[in-house]
Each structure stands twice: as C-alpha cells, then as structure tokens.
Design a protein around this motif. Structure first.
Motif, PDB file in Angstrom:
ATOM      1  N   GLU A 137       0.803  -1.217   0.000  1.00 22.22           N
ATOM      2  CA  GLU A 137       0.000   0.000   0.000  1.00 22.22           C
ATOM      3  C   GLU A 137       0.838   1.270   0.000  1.00 22.22           C
ATOM      4  O   GLU A 137       0.411   2.297  -0.528  1.00 22.22           O
ATOM      5  N   ASN A 138       2.022   1.226   0.597  1.00 18.62           N
ATOM      6  CA  ASN A 138       2.839   2.427   0.709  1.00 18.62           C
ATOM      7  C   ASN A 138       4.060   2.414  -0.203  1.00 18.62           C
ATOM      8  O   ASN A 138       4.992   3.199  -0.019  1.00 18.62           O
ATOM      9  N   GLY A 143      -0.353   4.778  -3.892  1.00 17.69           N
ATOM     10  CA  GLY A 143      -1.700   4.476  -3.405  1.00 17.69           C
ATOM     11  C   GLY A 143      -2.747   4.454  -4.505  1.00 17.69           C
ATOM     12  O   GLY A 143      -2.458   4.222  -5.678  1.00 17.69           O
ATOM     13  N   GLY A 177      -4.027   8.311  -1.649  1.00 17.13           N
ATOM     14  CA  GLY A 177      -3.267   8.253  -2.883  1.00 17.13           C
ATOM     15  C   GLY A 177      -2.630   9.587  -3.174  1.00 17.13           C
ATOM     16  O   GLY A 177      -3.155  10.638  -2.792  1.00 17.13           O
ATOM     17  N   LYS A 185       2.340   9.065   4.290  1.00 23.36           N
ATOM     18  CA  LYS A 185       1.369   7.969   4.183  1.00 23.36           C
ATOM     19  C   LYS A 185       1.855   6.759   4.974  1.00 23.36           C
ATOM     20  O   LYS A 185       1.074   6.094   5.675  1.00 23.36           O
TER      21      LYS A 185
END
Length: 473
Positions: free
Chosen positions: A339-340, A355, A402, A421
């Motif tokens: 995700e990161n 993202g 994102g 993030k």
C-alpha cells in the motif's frame, strides 16, 4: 552434496538482498545466478542503463531546445558509441558493489550456473552439482514477451535486453507497447535522433495511472512522438528489401522501419526451473503463486520480485527480499504490504504514483473522499515549467489514500508524501514543515494550504472568527 540453510536462485535486486541478509545473520547461503555477473535485469538491462540513456537523451534534447529558444543553431548527429560507453561505465561502476567477490566475502557460496528442481529441497546445477536447501528463495525475475508477429525475422528486433549493447542506433523504430519501458525508451531514442512510432492496443497511454495524470502525460508524449492507440502490429511486409510494419487499427497504416522494439510486457522466468517437481503452483501467466508472507504453495519455498507477479519494480523486490529473510531465516510471519510502495516513470516529465487513484477511490468509497490539487509553484514558474502538477486523494479525516504527480523530478519532490502515508500522518501536518524558498517541494506544501482553505474558509469557523475579530479585536 552441499547442504544450505538458504538457497537463493537469481542474483538480481531481491536475490542479492536475501543472500546478503541471510549470510550476515549467520545462515549458510548459496546464491545461484546463471549469468557471469550479479545484479540482474535492473543493473544490466533495466533501471541503471535505461536511466543513463534517458539522462544522455535529456542533455541532447535540452541543448537543442534551449539553443533554439535563445536564437542558437545546434547541428550534428548523436554519436551512439559515446552514449553506449557512458551507459556501460554506469553499469560497471555499480557492478563493483554487486560483485561476486563481495558476496563471497560475506560467506555466500556463489554458483554461476542454471538450476532446476529435483524435488522440494534439491536443486541440480548445470555445473553438475546437486545442492540441498532447508529454505529456497526463487528470485529469477522476468523476460520480455515476444508477441506473434508475422515475418518478424525479417527485421532487427530490439528489447530492453539488447538495446544498450547495439552497435548502431536504427533510424526508424516502431515501438510495440506503450507501457513504462516503451514510453521511456521511445522518448529517449527519439531525442537521440531515431524516428519513433509507438503502437499500443489500449485506447489510452498510462492506464494504470490516475486519469487526470495520464491525460496530461499523453499530451506531453504526443508533442514528441507519433502514437497510434487502439492498434496492433500483427505483421511485417518486405517490398524489395524495404520492411514495412502494418499497423492495424481503425484504419490500416504502413510504416517503413529499420527495427522493431518489443515492449508489450514481461513474463516470469519460471519455465526452465521445473517447479512441478517441487509441487510449486504457478498462475496462468507463469508467476509463482505466493501468500502475503511470500511463501509459495510449498511453505519453505519463497518467491520474490517479478517472478511472483505482485509488484514489478526493483524497489519492490528489495522490500520483498527483506520480508523473505525475516520469514525464511528466523521463522517469522511478517506480511508484505504494497500500500505504501510508490512507483515512477522516468519519462520527461516524470510520473509519480502512490496508493489509489481517484477512479479507484470512487469505486471503493463512493463520495467519501476528498481531492486536493496543486500546481504552478514559484520555482516551476521561474523555470517556465507549466506541466508540474500534484493531486492527492484523502479520506474524510485527512489521511492520504493516494498521491499522484507529474513534472520534472517528480519522483524526488513527491517523496515526502510517501513518508507521511507510511507513518499515518495527516495532510495538514505539511503546514508545519518549512521548505527553503523557492524549492520545488513548495508545490507539495501547497496541498496543505488547499486542505486548510477547504476546512477553514468553507466552514462555519470563518463566521465565528469574523465575529470574534469584530467584537474583541
């Protein structure tokens, strides 16, 4: 027979991370690489040589563009041999860090050979040796897909594996495929003097990117390249030695070519490993099926990098290597989370992606998200850069879902958003970070200004503060 705690198959970014990490923690490690040098595709055919090529092409492009801008006439033909030597110099310099002797000094047994599975613990090497491993990590990477094109043998075929070692630069090239590799190389080769025609079956370039970013980038690419979308090259024709690519789309077109550059995708390098002997499951594309701990269907056999089909970028393979070391050497149960992990396309301008996109946010969240945009920071204006643009998707609490950017060096000045993030910081925290004026990163800080403008000036707080000021101040 030699017995190992960990056997690593593949000497690219992921494999080297596992081999070095496991050896330094005291494991007995074997590293198998079929080529004579370590470093994998990234060093020899991908990241390093491509960025050296892009840098050279950018310099030449800037000289011509700025010369014209300031009334200077710039003439001359690019010397491909000089550029090729620059590329090789970059590869050789980094190769020293990834040398066989370095890994041997770490205690790794390096075998330059091909490997096939005999069963779930034993490998047979092309050198004649058979070795056994308690844990095995597959990191064999991927290779260019060669699509079925009629008469393809009649023309010079280029892939990323042959581009950087060509003797001469072809004058007319049809680029089959408009993905990251295709567009980076198409733009660079065009700037070096080749006539480039890009053909892609999709109706839009950069389809995995946020649509707003993709549309901006496509317009930039169309300024330099001839692009045919919704089209394919299915055959070549030879008319008395003149080779023509037949481009089939809404209208059939023919383009004279000297070379065909294939960049339609990549396939996992699993075909020759004989993984069926070990019971390792593959998906329809030939990638090793893994769980979130990077284990294959055989729990002590792991797969990282392009070969597992999860995240086809070098930095992803490196991160997966760290997870594999933890789990294979120490028996931990760490999970890989993508995700990161950002990615970037090193076209000019660059694209940055972190993202989810706005389109994905709409699908997943409906209207429960916020979009903030920023552009025209003072540094960009001073440098006559009217392309740079940043877009961030936030949840209702201000956390980053994102972040997407386009612009010169976007892969650098967007990094602060990766940190935020990853650390679970809200976008408002950008306000407390001071940037030296007029750094390019000011474009990112503008996001916080946009956020506060939405939160404060479009809310009832403004009415309350206005009344307070009128009465008490």
């Amino acid at each position: 027979m030699n017995n190992y705690d960990v056997i690593v198959i593949g000497g690219g970014s992921g494999g080297l991370t596992v081999a070095a990490g496991a050896a330094q923690f005291g494991a007995k490690v074997a590293l198998i690489e079929q080529k004579s040098g370590l470093g994998g595709d990234c060093l020899h055919y991908g990241c390093v040589p491509s960025k050296a090529l892009i840098a050279a092409a950018k310099e030449i492009h800037e000289v011509r563009k700025n010369g014209m801008k300031h009334g200077l006439e710039v003439k001359g033909v690019t010397d491909w041999s000089v550029i090729r030597n620059q590329i090789q110099s970059a590869v050789d310099t980094i190769q020293e860090h990834d040398s066989t002797s370095r890994f041997q000094n770490l205690g790794v047994d390096v075998h330059h050979a091909r490997a096939v599975f005999l069963d779930e613990h034993h490998l047979r090497l092309s050198s004649g040796k058979t070795i056994k491993g308690k844990r095995i990590v597959i990191a064999t990477g991927s290779s260019p897909v060669i699509p079925p094109i009629e008469n393809i043998e009649q023309v010079k075929v280029i892939t990323n594996e042959s581009l950087f070692y060509m003797e001469h630069l072809p004058e007319r090239i049809v680029m089959v495929g408009g993905g990251a590799i295709g567009m980076e190389m198409a733009q660079a080769l065009s700037r070096l003097g080749s006539e480039i025609t890009v053909v892609d079956h999709s109706d839009m370039l950069f389809k995995k990117e946020d649509k707003e970013i993709a549309e901006k980038m496509q317009k930039e690419m169309e300024k330099e390249l001839t692009i045919h979308l919704g089209a394919r090259v299915n055959k070549l024709e030879n008319n008395q030695g003149e080779i023509t690519a037949v481009i089939e789309g809404e209208q059939e077109k023919r383009v004279g070519i000297d070379a065909l550059f294939l960049a339609v995708g990549r396939k996992p390098n699993t075909e020759k490993l004989q993984l069926d002997r070990a019971g390792v499951e593959l998906d329809e594309e030939g990638a090793v099926v893994v769980n979130d701990r990077l284990q294959s269907s055989v729990s002590h056999i792991y797969a990282i990098g392009d070969v597992n089909g999860q995240f086809p970028f070098t930095h992803g393979a490196g991160e997966e290597g760290k997870i594999a070391v933890s789990n294979a050497v120490f028996g931990l149960k760490r999970k890989m989370n993508y995700e990161n992990l950002p990615w970037a396309f090193y076209t000019q301008p660059e694209i940055f992606h972190l993202g989810i996109t706005e389109e994905e946010a709409k699908t997943k969240l409906g209207e429960d998200y916020t979009v903030i945009r920023a552009s025209k920071a003072d540094r960009m204006i001073a440098e006559q850069d009217d392309t740079s643009f940043v877009k961030v998707i936030l949840d209702k609490k201000g956390f980053i879902l994102g972040a997407h950017g386009i612009g010169a060096n976007a892969s650098d000045w967007m990094q602060i958003l990766v940190m935020m993030k990853t650390n679970g910081q809200k976008i408002r925290e950008l306000s407390s970070i001071v940037h030296p004026y007029p750094a390019r990163t000011e474009i990112v800080k503008q996001l916080a200004d946009q956020y506060w403008r939405k939160k404060l000036f479009e809310s009832n707080i403004t009415k309350l503060t206005s009344k307070y000021i009128s009465v008490f101040r």
